[in-house]
Motif scaffolding. Structure first.
Motif, short mmCIF file in Angstrom:
data_model
loop_
_atom_site.label_atom_id
_atom_site.label_comp_id
_atom_site.label_asym_id
_atom_site.label_seq_id
_atom_site.Cartn_x
_atom_site.Cartn_y
_atom_site.Cartn_z
N UNK A 276 111.22 0.95 -82.54
CA UNK A 276 110.23 2.13 -83.42
C UNK A 276 109.86 3.03 -83.91
N UNK A 277 110.60 3.92 -83.30
CA UNK A 277 110.88 5.04 -83.46
C UNK A 277 111.74 6.01 -84.81
N UNK A 278 113.11 5.09 -84.38
CA UNK A 278 114.34 4.75 -85.00
C UNK A 278 114.38 4.88 -86.43
N UNK A 279 113.26 2.73 -86.63
CA UNK A 279 112.93 2.38 -87.43
C UNK A 279 112.24 3.24 -88.30
N UNK A 280 111.26 3.96 -88.19
CA UNK A 280 110.51 4.71 -89.04
C UNK A 280 111.19 5.51 -89.87
N UNK A 281 112.55 6.48 -88.28
CA UNK A 281 112.42 7.64 -89.56
C UNK A 281 113.49 7.15 -90.46
N UNK A 282 114.63 5.85 -89.90
CA UNK A 282 115.19 5.26 -90.94
C UNK A 282 114.30 4.94 -92.46
N UNK A 283 113.79 4.15 -92.45
CA UNK A 283 112.66 4.19 -93.50
C UNK A 283 112.11 5.48 -94.01
N UNK B 106 118.21 10.85 -102.38
CA UNK B 106 117.97 10.91 -103.88
C UNK B 106 119.04 10.01 -104.62
N UNK B 107 120.39 9.61 -103.35
CA UNK B 107 121.23 8.54 -103.26
C UNK B 107 120.72 7.64 -102.77
N UNK B 108 121.12 6.36 -103.55
CA UNK B 108 120.21 5.12 -103.01
C UNK B 108 121.48 4.62 -101.80
N UNK B 109 120.63 4.84 -100.88
CA UNK B 109 121.45 3.92 -99.35
C UNK B 109 121.19 3.05 -98.88
N UNK C 46 120.27 -2.15 -91.32
CA UNK C 46 119.89 -1.34 -90.13
C UNK C 46 118.56 -1.62 -89.52
N UNK C 47 118.02 -1.06 -90.56
CA UNK C 47 115.86 -1.86 -89.82
C UNK C 47 115.79 -2.35 -89.68
N UNK C 48 116.58 -3.67 -90.64
CA UNK C 48 116.36 -5.36 -89.93
C UNK C 48 117.54 -5.43 -89.29
N UNK C 49 118.21 -4.81 -88.72
CA UNK C 49 118.61 -5.21 -87.42
C UNK C 49 118.36 -4.43 -85.50
N UNK C 50 117.54 -2.93 -86.67
CA UNK C 50 116.46 -3.03 -85.43
C UNK C 50 115.34 -3.70 -85.36
N UNK C 51 114.53 -3.79 -85.60
CA UNK C 51 113.73 -4.95 -85.71
C UNK C 51 113.64 -5.47 -85.26
N UNK C 52 114.87 -6.34 -85.40
CA UNK C 52 115.44 -7.78 -84.75
C UNK C 52 115.63 -7.47 -83.42
N UNK C 53 116.14 -6.20 -82.97
CA UNK C 53 116.19 -5.91 -81.86
C UNK C 53 115.30 -5.74 -80.94
N UNK C 54 114.14 -4.86 -81.45
CA UNK C 54 113.05 -4.79 -80.51
C UNK C 54 112.45 -6.47 -80.38
#
Length: 132
Positions: free
Chosen positions: A54-61, A68-71, A76-84
């Protein structure tokens, strides 16, 4: 012909059956307690892992919003949420298994008390059976 355990429990009359049953209960109790302890430890680590995800997903968001650059971090957030989600599912399975272990442990303890009471009422423990 029956299994060795059934044959051992069936030979020698009621005292031998009681001795076998008591031995089996004494054998099962520590194994059930140990397994319960391991399941509890795994559940705790699952909760900790879920919190880290949860913490990592929040930090990635947050990083994704601050860039500024569109990353595109969404995959990756979706993968983390799926792992969660999978961690939560495993935790639920472990919780159900632990509850079954607790019930089994309670049943073993209850049966031990019942058998000891029966043996005491019948005039004592057979030789070799742990006493009070």
């Amino acid at each position: 012909r029956g299994s060795g355990a059934r044959m051992a429990a069936g030979s020698g009359g009621p005292a031998a059956r009681e001795l076998f049953a008591e031995g089996l209960l004494q054998f099962l109790r520590p194994a059930v307690r140990q397994l319960d302890g391991h399941v509890h430890a795994v559940r705790e680590s699952q909760v900790e892992l879920r919190e880290h995800i949860d913490s990592l997903a929040t930090e990635l968001c947050r990083i994704n919003e601050d860039q500024k650059v569109a990353l595109d971090l969404d995959p990756y957030v979706k993968k983390l949420l799926n792992a969660r989600r999978r961690v939560v599912l495993v935790n639920n399975i472990l919780q159900n298994a632990q509850e079954r272990l607790r019930r089994l442990n309670h049943s073993v303890a209850k049966e031990t008390v019942r058998r000891k009471a029966l043996l005491e009422a019948a005039g004592g423990y057979p030789p070799g059976l742990p006493g009070k």
